[in-house]
Write an enzyme that holds these catalytic residues in place. Structure first.
Site, PDB file in Angstrom:
ATOM      1  N   GLN A  11       0.827  -1.213   0.000  1.00  0.00           N
ATOM      2  CA  GLN A  11       0.000   0.000   0.000  1.00  0.00           C
ATOM      3  C   GLN A  11       0.858   1.260   0.000  1.00  0.00           C
ATOM      4  OE1 GLN A  11      -0.242  -2.618   2.198  1.00  0.00           O
ATOM      5  NE2 GLN A  11      -2.311  -2.700   3.093  1.00  0.00           N
ATOM      6  N   GLN A  60       0.008  -0.483  -5.864  1.00  0.00           N
ATOM      7  CA  GLN A  60      -1.139  -0.816  -5.023  1.00  0.00           C
ATOM      8  C   GLN A  60      -1.652   0.442  -4.318  1.00  0.00           C
ATOM      9  OE1 GLN A  60      -0.557  -4.188  -2.440  1.00  0.00           O
ATOM     10  NE2 GLN A  60      -2.371  -3.746  -1.206  1.00  0.00           N
ATOM     11  N   ASP A  61      -2.979   0.657  -4.392  1.00  0.00           N
ATOM     12  CA  ASP A  61      -3.634   1.784  -3.702  1.00  0.00           C
ATOM     13  C   ASP A  61      -3.152   3.154  -4.205  1.00  0.00           C
ATOM     14  OD1 ASP A  61      -4.803  -0.224  -2.298  1.00  0.00           O
ATOM     15  OD2 ASP A  61      -4.055   0.348  -0.337  1.00  0.00           O
ATOM     16  N   ARG A  99     -13.302  -5.382  -6.882  1.00  0.00           N
ATOM     17  CA  ARG A  99     -13.695  -6.365  -5.869  1.00  0.00           C
ATOM     18  C   ARG A  99     -14.258  -5.614  -4.675  1.00  0.00           C
ATOM     19  NH1 ARG A  99      -8.394  -8.762  -2.748  1.00  0.00           N
ATOM     20  NH2 ARG A  99      -7.155  -6.862  -2.637  1.00  0.00           N
ATOM     21  N   ASP A 125      -6.167  -2.880  -6.429  1.00  0.00           N
ATOM     22  CA  ASP A 125      -7.119  -1.942  -5.797  1.00  0.00           C
ATOM     23  C   ASP A 125      -6.691  -0.498  -5.996  1.00  0.00           C
ATOM     24  OD1 ASP A 125      -8.243  -4.315  -4.866  1.00  0.00           O
ATOM     25  OD2 ASP A 125      -7.340  -4.140  -2.882  1.00  0.00           O
TER      26      ASP A 125
END
Length: 555
Positions: free
Chosen positions: A358, A380-381, A461, A402
């Site tokens: 993250q 990520q993120d 998701r 994500d």
């Protein structure tokens, strides 16, 4: 002729006894009424407990306990709980024995609970002609997001047991449940007002919403295609966004070479906070260059616009990440909370790399915020659309896992989404929207955008139970998995989420192999898709003005 003789002690006792009985009968009557009202909320026992102990209740005993009175009581009792938790965080933070990771998470919580109190206070303002159900839902949705974000800081460092030690679990759970109750009674109170005052702006049009549909429910179908900005953006701001002379009109200039007022962005932001401007927008021009700094625009700093010299010319970069000891919330290279933020022509970047997990490039909790011709780069993120209302136009978003996430009500229009190649063992998921309550007005809408895939990719998701994301009129890349969407864990949220697709094109657009979840929808009509347009989903409330805005009424 009457005689006013003094009462005997026995008569005094008897009189006081009668008064006490009348008072307690009245209390019991109102308690019974509140308990009955609480049965309409998602968590009736939590509602009854906190409402019956609320100091405000005594002041309302002689009032007609209608939906509005009950709404104010529920929200006020919820705010009392938030204040209690804020005090608890403040006390715990002073402990010298705290591990640095726990301290980092607690500092997040302190900021988040302060904001929660503000949001609850905003949501209980008296109903009036210009009050908006959508505004109230936005505030309460942000309050719910804050509770999750506080807890996530501890999860980032595998300190969930530590979290439970500092925050008695029933207190935190009760606050989250009380905010859910507040969302439910806000909707009910809005319907009450709509019935009493059918001509009142902001109630009759927007009170009847569903857990799956758009934020505006009852508005006429307005579909934006060639329109660049939502109607709530003032003409002056549109000119700033599109005007080539905007940089010459800047209030503050940032330049690495010393040719401006400041050499760092944060210095300019701090200076903007001190300007006597009476709600006037402050424009900060950031000249071309790479600015290695972490910028924070606090919620007290409102109506700021930052303008760069274009994507990849003006770059704000950092490398904070969870693996190196920063919470996801605090890892953002650029973080903004102040209402009315606008950015144009800037790249926001986090260079931590995929192995650091993250690592946020930009976090926004700014209401009515706009990002135009900007880029967000990370893995990520990457882009944390944390809460409130966001609009992105002509932006580039790069990432892997994500990489567009959070609990905002956001529309991404005419954007380019680049799903990069993830690390071995990872799966690319574009979105992880975290709507937790069916009465929240949040969700992600990706409209008229292009999804480019470098490896197998999923549209999203469900991070939380009522995750809501819609892709419409988009061009979907070749390597999009035929299933389209990825489960979070087993059957979690598959029947409560709302995922939709409408009119998409490209090699990955076929819906024949899509998931068969109860919460997945192939939208087949313009009416269904119309719930998720800028006009209906993002700004379905009283501050919309359609004057002078060209609107296409077809898809």
């Amino acid at each position: 002729m009457s005689h006013n003789l003094p009462l005997t002690p026995l008569k005094c006792l008897y009189t006081n006894y009668i008064i006490a009985i009348i008072y307690f009968v009245s209390i019991s009557h109102h308690n019974a009424h509140y308990i009955t009202s609480c049965k309409q909320t998602p968590y009736p026992s939590v509602c009854a407990h906190h409402v019956s102990n609320s100091p405000l209740k005594v002041k309302t005993l002689d009032d007609q306990t209608d939906g509005i009175t009950f709404h104010n009581l529920v929200v006020s009792s919820t705010m009392d709980q938030a204040v209690q938790l804020h005090r608890l965080v403040s006390t715990v933070k002073r402990r010298r024995s705290l591990h640095k990771h726990a301290m980092s998470a607690l500092l997040d919580c302190l900021e988040l609970y302060e904001d929660t109190i503000d949001q609850l206070n905003h949501s209980r303002r008296s109903y009036g002609q210009y009050s908006s159900v959508h505004d109230r839902q936005t505030s309460l949705s942000a309050a719910i997001a804050n509770q999750d974000t506080c807890k996530n800081g501890f999860k980032d460092f595998n300190l969930t047991s530590t979290y439970s030690k500092y925050f008695p679990i029933h207190i935190h759970r009760n606050l989250t449940k009380s905010i859910s109750n507040s969302l439910a009674v806000t909707k009910a109170a809005a319907e009450t007002v709509a019935e009493k005052y059918p001509a009142t702006t902001g109630f009759n049009k927007f009170s009847k919403q569903t857990s799956s549909g758009g934020g505006g429910g009852g508005r006429r179908l307005l579909i934006f295609s060639d329109v660049k900005f939502p109607s709530w953006i003032p003409l002056s701001d549109r000119k700033l966004l599109e005007g080539s002379e905007t940089t010459t009109k800047a209030d503050l200039v940032v330049a690495k070479d010393g040719s401006g007022h400041y050499t760092s962005i944060q210095q300019a932001v701090n200076a903007a906070a001190k300007l006597p401007r009476r709600n006037k927008r402050v424009v900060i021009y950031i000249k071309a260059g790479t600015y290695r700094e972490n910028v924070v625009i606090k919620k007290s700093i409102k109506n700021v616009m930052v303008i760069g010299d274009g994507i990849d010319s003006t770059v704000v970069t950092g490398n904070r990440n969870v693996k190196d000891g920063t919470t996801t919330f605090r890892s953002a290279t650029f973080a903004v909370s102040g209402t009315g933020f606008i950015a144009r022509g800037i790249t926001f970047e986090n260079t931590a790399g995929p192995e650091k997990h993250q690592a946020v490039a930009l976090r926004s909790g700014s209401d009515f915020s706009v990002f135009y011709n900007c880029a967000f780069k990370g893995y990520q993120d990457t882009l944390y659309l944390h809460s409130r209302r966001q609009f992105l136009r002509n932006c580039n978003i790069h990432g892997t896992v994500d990489f567009i996430f959070g609990d905002a009500a956001a529309v991404l229009q005419n954007c380019n989404i680049y799903a990069l190649k993830p690390m071995s063992g990872q799966k690319n998921t574009i979105t992880a929207q975290s709507r937790k309550d069916p009465n929240e007005n949040t969700g992600f809408v990706v409209q008229s955008s292009t999804v480019a895939t470098a490896s197998e990719t999923y549209l999203g998701r469900p991070w939380r139970s009522y995750s809501r994301t819609v892709f419409m009129k988009c061009n979907l890349g070749t390597l999009l998995n035929p299933a389209g969407w990825l489960p979070w864990s087993g059957e979690f949220a598959l029947s409560t989420l709302y995922y939709g697709e409408y009119g998409n094109t490209g090699a990955g657009a076929s819906v024949s192999g899509r998931v068969k979840w109860p919460g997945y929808h192939v939208l087949k009509t313009a009416t269904e898709a119309g719930k998720f347009t800028v006009e209906n989903f993002l700004d379905g409330n009283y501050w919309i003005t359609a004057a002078g805005v060209p609107v296409n009424d077809g898809l």
